[in-house]
Design an enzyme around this catalytic site. Sequence first.
Site, PDB file in Angstrom:
ATOM      1  N   LYS A  22      86.219   3.884 172.784  1.00  0.00           N
ATOM      2  CA  LYS A  22      86.240   2.796 173.788  1.00  0.00           C
ATOM      3  C   LYS A  22      84.823   2.488 174.255  1.00  0.00           C
ATOM      4  O   LYS A  22      84.387   1.341 174.287  1.00  0.00           O
ATOM      5  CB  LYS A  22      87.097   3.180 174.994  1.00  0.00           C
ATOM      6  CG  LYS A  22      86.908   2.233 176.182  1.00  0.00           C
ATOM      7  CD  LYS A  22      87.478   2.733 177.461  1.00  0.00           C
ATOM      8  CE  LYS A  22      86.845   3.819 178.181  1.00  0.00           C
ATOM      9  NZ  LYS A  22      85.899   3.521 179.263  1.00  0.00           N
ATOM     10  N   ASN A  23      84.052   3.519 174.572  1.00  0.00           N
ATOM     11  CA  ASN A  23      82.730   3.302 175.170  1.00  0.00           C
ATOM     12  C   ASN A  23      81.669   2.838 174.174  1.00  0.00           C
ATOM     13  O   ASN A  23      80.608   2.381 174.570  1.00  0.00           O
ATOM     14  CB  ASN A  23      82.273   4.559 175.911  1.00  0.00           C
ATOM     15  CG  ASN A  23      83.070   4.739 177.188  1.00  0.00           C
ATOM     16  OD1 ASN A  23      83.795   3.835 177.609  1.00  0.00           O
ATOM     17  ND2 ASN A  23      82.950   5.895 177.799  1.00  0.00           N
ATOM     18  N   CYS A 115      83.792   1.466 193.080  1.00  0.00           N
ATOM     19  CA  CYS A 115      84.460   2.228 192.030  1.00  0.00           C
ATOM     20  C   CYS A 115      84.916   3.564 192.612  1.00  0.00           C
ATOM     21  O   CYS A 115      84.162   4.219 193.326  1.00  0.00           O
ATOM     22  CB  CYS A 115      83.522   2.482 190.853  1.00  0.00           C
ATOM     23  SG  CYS A 115      84.293   3.470 189.556  1.00  0.00           S
ATOM     24  N   ARG A 120      78.172   3.256 192.195  1.00  0.00           N
ATOM     25  CA  ARG A 120      77.708   2.826 190.861  1.00  0.00           C
ATOM     26  C   ARG A 120      76.880   1.554 190.973  1.00  0.00           C
ATOM     27  O   ARG A 120      77.302   0.473 190.555  1.00  0.00           O
ATOM     28  CB  ARG A 120      78.887   2.641 189.924  1.00  0.00           C
ATOM     29  CG  ARG A 120      79.677   3.924 189.715  1.00  0.00           C
ATOM     30  CD  ARG A 120      80.805   3.762 188.738  1.00  0.00           C
ATOM     31  NE  ARG A 120      80.341   3.691 187.347  1.00  0.00           N
ATOM     32  CZ  ARG A 120      81.179   3.568 186.308  1.00  0.00           C
ATOM     33  NH1 ARG A 120      82.482   3.489 186.533  1.00  0.00           N
ATOM     34  NH2 ARG A 120      80.735   3.525 185.081  1.00  0.00           N
ATOM     35  N   ASP A 312      82.620  12.713 181.750  1.00  0.00           N
ATOM     36  CA  ASP A 312      83.946  12.205 181.379  1.00  0.00           C
ATOM     37  C   ASP A 312      84.886  13.302 180.887  1.00  0.00           C
ATOM     38  O   ASP A 312      86.041  13.018 180.572  1.00  0.00           O
ATOM     39  CB  ASP A 312      83.817  11.116 180.297  1.00  0.00           C
ATOM     40  CG  ASP A 312      83.076   9.889 180.807  1.00  0.00           C
ATOM     41  OD1 ASP A 312      82.679   9.051 179.970  1.00  0.00           O
ATOM     42  OD2 ASP A 312      82.878   9.783 182.032  1.00  0.00           O
ATOM     43  N   ARG A 404      93.820   2.366 180.183  1.00  0.00           N
ATOM     44  CA  ARG A 404      92.520   1.712 180.078  1.00  0.00           C
ATOM     45  C   ARG A 404      91.682   2.298 178.944  1.00  0.00           C
ATOM     46  O   ARG A 404      90.827   1.614 178.378  1.00  0.00           O
ATOM     47  CB  ARG A 404      91.712   1.896 181.363  1.00  0.00           C
ATOM     48  CG  ARG A 404      92.318   1.262 182.593  1.00  0.00           C
ATOM     49  CD  ARG A 404      91.332   1.290 183.701  1.00  0.00           C
ATOM     50  NE  ARG A 404      90.177   0.468 183.304  1.00  0.00           N
ATOM     51  CZ  ARG A 404      89.561  -0.346 184.165  1.00  0.00           C
ATOM     52  NH1 ARG A 404      89.989  -0.405 185.399  1.00  0.00           N
ATOM     53  NH2 ARG A 404      88.541  -1.080 183.778  1.00  0.00           N
TER      54      ARG A 404
HETATM   55  C1  EPZ Z   1      79.035   4.979 181.124  1.00  0.00           C
HETATM   56  O1  EPZ Z   1      79.091   4.295 182.374  1.00  0.00           O
HETATM   57  C2  EPZ Z   1      80.496   5.223 180.701  1.00  0.00           C
HETATM   58  N1  EPZ Z   1      81.181   3.944 180.625  1.00  0.00           N
HETATM   59  C3  EPZ Z   1      81.184   6.108 181.739  1.00  0.00           C
HETATM   60  O2  EPZ Z   1      82.489   6.428 181.240  1.00  0.00           O
HETATM   61  C4  EPZ Z   1      80.427   7.414 181.869  1.00  0.00           C
HETATM   62  O3  EPZ Z   1      81.002   8.175 182.897  1.00  0.00           O
HETATM   63  C5  EPZ Z   1      78.947   7.119 182.236  1.00  0.00           C
HETATM   64  O4  EPZ Z   1      78.362   6.245 181.249  1.00  0.00           O
HETATM   65  C6  EPZ Z   1      78.104   8.389 182.263  1.00  0.00           C
HETATM   66  O5  EPZ Z   1      78.175   9.075 181.067  1.00  0.00           O
HETATM   67  C7  EPZ Z   1      81.054   3.209 179.494  1.00  0.00           C
HETATM   68  O6  EPZ Z   1      80.352   3.534 178.558  1.00  0.00           O
HETATM   69  C8  EPZ Z   1      81.844   1.933 179.443  1.00  0.00           C
HETATM   70  P1  EPZ Z   1      75.586   5.185 183.938  1.00  0.00           P
HETATM   71  P2  EPZ Z   1      77.759   3.636 183.010  1.00  0.00           P
HETATM   72  O7  EPZ Z   1      74.925   3.881 184.217  1.00  0.00           O
HETATM   73  O8  EPZ Z   1      76.837   3.219 181.953  1.00  0.00           O
HETATM   74  C9  EPZ Z   1      73.647   5.757 188.259  1.00  0.00           C
HETATM   75  C10 EPZ Z   1      84.842   6.577 181.214  1.00  0.00           C
HETATM   76  O9  EPZ Z   1      85.502   7.454 181.784  1.00  0.00           O
HETATM   77  N2  EPZ Z   1      73.144   4.372 188.091  1.00  0.00           N
HETATM   78  O10 EPZ Z   1      75.085   5.996 182.797  1.00  0.00           O
HETATM   79  O11 EPZ Z   1      78.218   2.648 184.015  1.00  0.00           O
HETATM   80  C11 EPZ Z   1      75.173   5.812 188.361  1.00  0.00           C
HETATM   81  O12 EPZ Z   1      75.605   5.571 189.669  1.00  0.00           O
HETATM   82  C12 EPZ Z   1      83.636   5.928 181.943  1.00  0.00           C
HETATM   83  O13 EPZ Z   1      85.044   6.188 180.047  1.00  0.00           O
HETATM   84  C13 EPZ Z   1      72.234   3.879 189.020  1.00  0.00           C
HETATM   85  O14 EPZ Z   1      71.859   4.571 189.969  1.00  0.00           O
HETATM   86  O15 EPZ Z   1      77.161   4.925 183.764  1.00  0.00           O
HETATM   87  C14 EPZ Z   1      75.461   7.226 187.859  1.00  0.00           C
HETATM   88  O16 EPZ Z   1      75.288   8.130 188.906  1.00  0.00           O
HETATM   89  C15 EPZ Z   1      83.640   6.199 183.415  1.00  0.00           C
HETATM   90  N3  EPZ Z   1      71.789   2.597 188.842  1.00  0.00           N
HETATM   91  C16 EPZ Z   1      74.379   7.435 186.797  1.00  0.00           C
HETATM   92  O17 EPZ Z   1      73.353   6.481 187.054  1.00  0.00           O
HETATM   93  C17 EPZ Z   1      72.179   1.810 187.783  1.00  0.00           C
HETATM   94  O18 EPZ Z   1      71.743   0.642 187.663  1.00  0.00           O
HETATM   95  C18 EPZ Z   1      74.869   7.263 185.353  1.00  0.00           C
HETATM   96  O19 EPZ Z   1      75.594   6.059 185.284  1.00  0.00           O
HETATM   97  C19 EPZ Z   1      73.095   2.346 186.859  1.00  0.00           C
HETATM   98  C20 EPZ Z   1      73.561   3.633 187.034  1.00  0.00           C
END
Ligand code: EPZ
Length: 425
Positions: A22-23, A115, A120, A312, A404
């Site tokens: 999915k991701n 969320c 996020r 995850d 989802r």
């Molecule tokens: C991806 O989300 C995955 N989603 C998430 O999987 C996964 O939990 C996450 O990466 C971490 O591995 C998809 O790929 C669709 P991040 P993403 O930006 O990219 C902070 C699932 O269960 N951050 O890597 O949205 C954020 O708050 C989902 O399949 C900022 O501070 O996650 C977090 O603490 C849930 N500013 C950390 O970075 C930003 O602009 C990592 O988030 C962006 C993120």
Amino acid sequence: MDKLLVHGGKTLKGAVHISGSKNASLPILAATLLTGETCIIRRVPDVSDTNYMIQILAALGAEVERSSGTVRITAANISHNAPYEIVRKMRASICVMGPLLSRLHKASVSLPGGCIIGDRPVDLHLKGLEALGADIDMEGGNMHMKAEGGLIGCECDLRGKHGPTVLGTDNMMMAAVLAKGTTVIESAACEPEVVDLANFLNKMGAKISGAGTRRIMIEGVEKLNAVEHTVIPDRIEAGTFMVVAAMAGDPEDGVTLNRICREHLEPSTEKLIEAGHSVEFSESGTSCVVTPGRNPVGANIVTAPFPGFPTDMQAQFTSLFAITPGISVVEDTIFPQRFMHCAEMTRMGADIKVDNGTAVIQGTSTMSGAPVMASDLRASAALVLSALCANGTTEINRLYHIDRGYENIDDKLIMIGADIERVRE
Ligand code: EPZ
């Protein structure tokens, strides 16, 4: 509103075929907006999140055909305006920003809302796009961005408070492929899904090097072309079924997982072996047999960006440790509030104390069935795992969360012997 009735205590054995990721699919589907030519993507899982992304592409004007796992997309004439009605349903919609800005030099996308798994923000996404020369205005809950004359290559460090960002790295990579000059992303995310996106883009004619490392270099090109691609296996679905096998698998035969990628599963494999279970991979690394250990032990987890232990997978291991003798500690450094499943497991008899981004789990052998509420994708998977091992029947509500990201999870569990019913309300 479907719910699941899980009659626990069955021993599971047989084989499960793991779906496409999915991701990996979500940003790859968005990347098709970078060309007007036809893209064919195989093994896209039939889950609501990929359906949302396909709806967004169609709403932007792309022609989309889907037959089982194969999606055919031709984004010849597209608009730059992503509709709020669909974008609000899925955070990952945000990854249309990079492709639209790169190809059309403008994009309007609504700001994602709150969320349940935690804070996020999207500041790192915007930092990367502004570094490439985009002007960004916020108005009415929308992000309006434009780059008169196109984006220009730059150097940008995408490190945040909780480390690198996966979709932020994807967005900047997709924006930079048609930019003038060279872009360097420092502190890039290294997840296998980021590498799969880079491979997809390079097949379209992009010039990306260093994907899978913390430093990615992108040399802008004039145009991108038609492409065919098969997405990688879903390592989180595979990890989830590895934990199912450790919790409820047949102690002799175990459970076989097919269509996996060994190197993507290393963090979960190491932790299962540390906790006393057995994981045997085939020579090719594309299948494995997981067998529950006779003397399982607790273990500690601290989540981290890849190649660290994936956030995850922490909920699923929490389910395992809740029925494993001894004390286990799970700390989530990426989403410190991602422990909604614990309160529901406590309703089933688990002994878990959550405080300040850490769960302390005292293993127990007496989990019992109860009505529980799913809150997010991975928490709902964890509740299914706990229910498989509980005495009696567990009723899992708000099943849309699990749909989802897991393709036919109840059918796959029934195939290996679980006693589960999906009830439509
Ligand atoms: C991806 O989300 C995955 N989603 C998430 O999987 C996964 O939990 C996450 O990466 C971490 O591995 C998809 O790929 C669709 P991040 P993403 O930006 O990219 C902070 C699932 O269960 N951050 O890597 O949205 C954020 O708050 C989902 O399949 C900022 O501070 O996650 C977090 O603490 C849930 N500013 C950390 O970075 C930003 O602009 C990592 O988030 C962006 C993120």
